[in-house]
Design a protein around this motif. Structure first.
Motif, mmCIF file in Angstrom:
data_model
loop_
_atom_site.group_PDB
_atom_site.id
_atom_site.type_symbol
_atom_site.label_atom_id
_atom_site.label_comp_id
_atom_site.label_asym_id
_atom_site.label_seq_id
_atom_site.Cartn_x
_atom_site.Cartn_y
_atom_site.Cartn_z
ATOM 1 N N GLU A 46 0.845 -1.192 0.000
ATOM 2 C CA GLU A 46 0.000 0.000 0.000
ATOM 3 C C GLU A 46 0.873 1.232 0.000
ATOM 4 O OE1 GLU A 46 -2.835 0.019 3.115
ATOM 5 O OE2 GLU A 46 -3.869 -1.807 2.467
ATOM 6 N N MET A 50 -3.251 3.785 -2.247
ATOM 7 C CA MET A 50 -3.259 2.958 -3.449
ATOM 8 C C MET A 50 -2.747 1.565 -3.103
ATOM 9 S SD MET A 50 -4.390 4.748 -6.062
ATOM 10 C CE MET A 50 -3.774 3.841 -7.467
ATOM 11 N N GLU A 51 -3.445 0.555 -3.588
ATOM 12 C CA GLU A 51 -3.025 -0.820 -3.404
ATOM 13 C C GLU A 51 -2.230 -1.265 -4.624
ATOM 14 O OE1 GLU A 51 -6.407 -3.219 -2.711
ATOM 15 O OE2 GLU A 51 -6.954 -2.251 -0.823
ATOM 16 N N LEU A 52 -1.028 -1.776 -4.373
ATOM 17 C CA LEU A 52 -0.153 -2.260 -5.440
ATOM 18 C C LEU A 52 -0.138 -3.781 -5.375
ATOM 19 C CD1 LEU A 52 2.827 0.244 -5.085
ATOM 20 C CD2 LEU A 52 0.831 0.411 -6.573
ATOM 21 N N GLN A 67 -2.431 -1.178 -10.009
ATOM 22 C CA GLN A 67 -2.704 -0.143 -9.013
ATOM 23 C C GLN A 67 -4.213 0.010 -8.858
ATOM 24 O OE1 GLN A 67 -0.728 3.503 -10.034
ATOM 25 N NE2 GLN A 67 1.325 2.622 -9.900
ATOM 26 N N ASN A 69 -7.369 1.834 -6.423
ATOM 27 C CA ASN A 69 -7.781 2.778 -5.388
ATOM 28 C C ASN A 69 -9.137 2.341 -4.867
ATOM 29 O OD1 ASN A 69 -8.540 4.968 -3.805
ATOM 30 N ND2 ASN A 69 -7.649 6.479 -5.205
ATOM 31 N N SER A 75 -8.309 2.098 -11.407
ATOM 32 C CA SER A 75 -7.264 1.075 -11.479
ATOM 33 C C SER A 75 -6.486 1.234 -12.773
ATOM 34 C CB SER A 75 -7.873 -0.323 -11.391
ATOM 35 O OG SER A 75 -8.805 -0.513 -12.443
#
Length: 291
Positions: A46, A50-52, A67, A69, A75
């Protein structure tokens, strides 16, 4: 129309069937199938809300970074399929399924591939056709659309009527246009060109000759056979050791070495015989001394 066959009972796939056209849904469905069979997770982190997600694609044998959100549902993926085709890729769909989404976010598809792409078509005041959102159309645009509708209906009524009715309508339109437009003198083509370019044109144009560039070998030309003969005739003659005559050649550049030598004078022949005899006598004397 053919009936769409769903691959699963997923709400996300059903939303794609409702949203996309038949041709685009087939591509979307293929991506959805691959998202459920060929993808595995290889990492998660994170950063700035944003989640990676690192996703391993078994078919391509590569890792892709997605990526996502959670707040805006936006994304993006490093495979760039959405940027090229306007359809969410299998890696983004894998993230949507993992987060329990039942509808495809609007940021993940192009509107031109949807079934509703042609429902918001409207006519503008120039008579052209454009696509836009009905909610942002101002009142003037709505009135202009109504005006065009009236014009088309009136033209439909005039079909088959007498010529006088058409002339009366043209006269009314012309009078109304003259009231709206101020009395402006017509502009010339020269003025139209200046307005298009945004600057005044020059009436006097001076064209200079181009600069002459001298490259290697410039200024020379190949001489003809006649010119070569004239240049050769102007040179002084010299004795040729091959033909024993005064000429413009010598033994090295003799015109035809295979041609027999021309006949010489009697005195020249006698001199050659004497020279040959002297050479033979010298050779005999040398042989006697050696013995």
């Amino acid at each position: 129309q053919s009936t769409l066959q769903l691959f699963s009972k997923s709400a996300l796939e059903s939303d794609g069937a409702r949203l996309f056209t038949h041709a685009v849904f087939e591509e979307f469905q293929e991506e959805y199938k691959c998202s459920t069979n060929t993808l595995t997770s290889r990492g998660f982190s994170e950063s700035n809300n944003m989640e990676l997600n690192t996703v391993k694609d078994a078919l391509r044998n590569r890792n892709f970074i997605v990526q996502y959100n959670p707040g805006t549902l936006e994304s993006s993926c490093t495979c760039k399929l959405f940027e090229r085709r306007g359809v969410p890729c299998r890696h983004i769909l894998w993230i949507y399924v993992g987060n329990g989404l039942e509808k495809i976010p609007e940021s993940s598809f192009a509107k031109r591939w949807t079934k509703d792409a042609l429902r918001d078509i409207k006519s503008n005041h120039k008579g052209c056709v454009g696509v836009g959102d009905v909610d942002i159309i101002d009142k003037k645009q709505i009135e202009m659309t109504k005006l065009w509708s009236e014009v088309h209906e009136t033209m439909g009524v005039l079909i088959g009527r007498e010529k006088e009715h058409v002339e009366d309508l043209c006269k009314l339109i012309k009078e109304f246009r003259e009231k709206l437009l101020p009395s402006v003198p017509p502009i010339t083509k020269h003025q139209e060109l200046e307005e298009l370019l945004g600057c005044a044109t020059n009436n006097e144009i001076t064209i200079l000759p181009p600069k002459i560039s001298k490259n290697k070998g410039s200024g020379k030309r190949m001489l003809s056979n006649k010119a070569k003969a004239v240049a050769c005739a102007s040179k002084p003659k010299r004795m040729c050791n091959n033909c024993k005559q005064m000429a413009h050649h010598d033994k090295r550049n003799y015109p035809n070495p295979f041609v027999e030598r021309p006949p010489q004078n009697v005195d020249d022949e006698e001199e050659e015989e004497e020279e040959d005899e002297e050479e033979e006598e010298e050779e005999n004397e040398d042989d006697e001394l050696e013995d």
